[in-house]
Design an enzyme around this catalytic site. Structure first.
Site: not given
Length: 288
Positions: A156-158
């Site tokens: 995830a690009k979290a």
């Protein structure tokens, strides 16, 4: 230049365009306290966002992985980005889409009762590493390591995954470097703070397997370009001691684009022909 909170222009928030200075959130926004946020960084070239739909699709996937369903479709996200670009009269820019848990009934770790909000902003932004595209970026080696997928969804690009990136980049800049290279939790070479890494040895390319890091869209694009050129690409685990044997190195990312690396710690690399060719080919591709 004025701060990012004090500019003219429009930002899309929750379905409408608002004045740049009015694009604010409450101090009890859940994301501010618990990093419940995902985002995308994209480049607009000559009026067209490169890989725009793939970025929108990944945003939704990141939200799913973080148990934060985003209440917009890919088409709606695409329309929001286009509205921001047009409202601000931009043709070449950086586009940031961010979704987060807002303020609501929950203010502990749990946030299921809080609304998921979304915003889109865009601004003119030059080369991420300044003049590094000519002479090669200088990287420190971070003391922190990229975490195991068993601790957080690393695909995830979290926002939370970037906390050690900020710390490591600050430490690198204090040493006169542009960025820092991470190892992962097993000790393998991983990535820079906001970009994937590639190495060249004997005309072949080596890059870490994205099993504990983000499989960047620019990374995927560059691998496809290399294969089209007939270059052998090895996606594998790379030990840090192998850095001494590589001849060339570059970084890839939507912000970084293709940036040559001249030094990582005590290891040096040439800005060689293959690095320059890939950088030039990528520049042509994004504007085609």
């Amino acid at each position: 230049m004025s701060g990012y909170d004090d500019r003219d222009g429009k930002i899309w928030m929750d379905g409408q365009l608002v004045e740049w200075r009015d694009a604010n959130v409450h101090i009890l926004t859940h994301a501010l306290h618990y990093a419940s946020s995902v985002f995308e960084g994209e480049r607009l070239y000559d009026g067209k966002i490169f890989l725009s739909r793939k970025h929108s699709e990944r945003l939704l996937k990141s939200g799913e992985m973080m148990d934060m369903p985003i209440p917009y479709t890919v088409d709606e996200i695409e329309a929001a980005k286009q509205a921001v670009v047009e409202a601000n009269g931009l043709t070449n820019a950086y586009v940031r889409v961010v979704a987060w848990r807002g303020a609501g009934e929950d203010m502990g770790v749990s946030s299921a009762k809080n609304p998921v909000r979304m915003a889109v902003a865009a601004w003119a932004w030059g080369d991420y590493y300044g003049d590094a595209k000519m002479k090669g970026a200088k990287l420190d080696i971070a003391k922190w390591k990229r975490p195991s997928p068993e601790t957080i969804p690393t695909a995830a690009k979290a926002a939370g995954l970037y906390m050690i990136c900020t710390m490591s980049k600050h430490a690198a800049e204090a040493k006169g470097c542009s960025d820092a290279l991470f190892m992962d939790y097993r000790g393998y070479v991983a990535e820079a703070t906001g970009a994937n890494v590639f190495f060249v040895k004997d005309g072949e390319v080596h890059t870490p397997i994205p099993d504990a890091i983000l499989n960047g869209l620019t990374r995927q694009t560059v691998i496809g370009m290399l294969k089209e050129k007939g270059i052998t690409v090895h996606e594998r685990h790379i030990m840090p001691e192998e850095l001494a044997d590589f001849e060339q190195c570059w970084l890839t990312g939507s912000a970084a684009e293709v940036t040559p690396v001249g030094q990582i710690g005590d290891y040096t690399f040439e800005v060689g022909a293959l690095t320059r060719d890939i950088a030039e080919s990528y520049e042509k591709l994004v504007r085609s």
